[in-house]
Design a protein around this motif. Structure first.
Motif: not given
Length: 337
Positions: A201-202, A205-206
């Motif tokens: 997920d991170r 997002g990045t």
């Protein structure tokens, strides 16, 4: 008419602000202007929006021909409005929402088909449109669904099922034992899977936050490749022209070899004569310089010629001390004589 300095500044300022606002509005709505903007607007029904927005591009065969102007819900379906310019849209054309980048950006791909033009007032039906399968959204839904599972209860349920079917045939029992082992593995690695999904997920997002930088990088890379291609073509043309020039020069020498050989021989003889008489030429040039200087001095005072006569009158007719002290040397300019 009065000069601007003598007029009332209030109406002038109001008129200037109105003109600035009008020009700003025209610049903002430049795409809708009839000369520099314009185009034809079409509508199409889709089963889902699939991440399409009003700033998405419209492409035909990969070439941008317009943009999406509206995305709204229309009686359980998604109605997409798009405007194109200088492109033909047929009555059998298909419209698809395609993935533009790996980060989830979309664009509208139009395939111009049909024997007649598409009526802009008629909406393209869903049987001629297609929405993509969004992998990013599917993984996100999977992560949220998996995070809501109670792995301990799932493992317990599978164990109960295994105990219930204990007296079943060996093949079914082996299958249930495998399911039990799978549930235990999932339960034991719950934390690691959660961390993995959180990291994914991170990462997503990045990547989404850096979408603009990736687009700029890809555009700059395309410009660099285009410039390299142009330089390659220029170097290729230069090499081809050099080869043609050398071929023509070789042909010129071959065609004029009979005339050039005597000419070069004669030039060689002339150079040899000049080299043999180099000392005499140097002496002649050294003598000619002062001579022409004196001639220039003689003729440089106007429309007459200066002359100096020495020895015309015998010395005994001259007064004592009047003959020149240095014989018949001409007097120096600015001196006595």
């Amino acid at each position: 008419m009065k000069p601007i300095q003598e007029r009332n500044p209030v109406p002038i300022a109001v008129i200037g602000l109105v003109l600035v606002l009008v020009l700003g509005l025209l610049a903002y709505r430049a795409d809708d202007l009839p000369v520099i903007g314009g185009g034809t607007t079409y509508t199409a029904h889709f089963t889902e929006a699939a991440g399409l927005n009003t700033s998405s591009e419209v492409r035909v065969a990969g070439v941008k021909v317009g943009k999406v102007t509206g995305v709204r819900l229309d009686r359980g379906r998604v109605k997409v409005s798009f405007r194109v310019k200088d492109v033909w849209i047929g009555n059998a054309s298909t419209v698809a929402i395609s993935i533009q980048t790996l980060l989830g950006d979309k664009y509208l791909a139009v395939a111009p088909l049909g024997s007649a033009a598409q009526n802009p007032r008629q909406t393209i039906p869903t049987n001629r449109t297609r929405a993509p399968y969004d992998v990013t959204q599917a993984f996100g839904d999977l992560g949220r669904t998996f995070g809501q599972l109670d792995t301990a209860k799932v493992a317990q349920s599978l164990q109960v099922i295994s105990a219930t079917f204990r007296d079943t045939p060996p093949d079914v029992r082996k299958a249930l034992d495998g399911m039990t082992a799978l549930s235990r593995t999932i339960s034991s690695r719950d934390d690691r899977l959660a961390r993995l999904l959180a990291g994914s997920d991170r990462l997503t997002g990045t990547l989404a936050s850096q979408n603009t930088e990736y687009e700029a990088l890809l555009k700059d890379g395309n410009l660099l490749l285009e410039e390299l291609r142009l330089r390659r073509e220029a170097i290729h043309r230069l090499l081809v022209a050099s080869r043609e020039l050398s071929r023509h020069l070789v042909g010129l020498v071959r065609d004029n070899e009979a005339q050039l050989a005597p000419t070069l021989t004669a030039l060689d003889r002339v150079a040899k004569v000049l080299q043999d008489n180099q000392r005499n030429l140097d002496k002649a040039l050294a003598i000619a310089g002062p001579y022409y200087r004196l001639v220039g001095n003689t003729l440089g005072n106007g429309r007459w010629t200066d002359a100096y006569l020495c020895g015309l009158v015998p010395k005994e007719y001259l007064k004592p001390g009047t003959p020149p002290a240095n014989g018949c040397m001409p007097p120096k300019v600015g001196g006595e004589g």
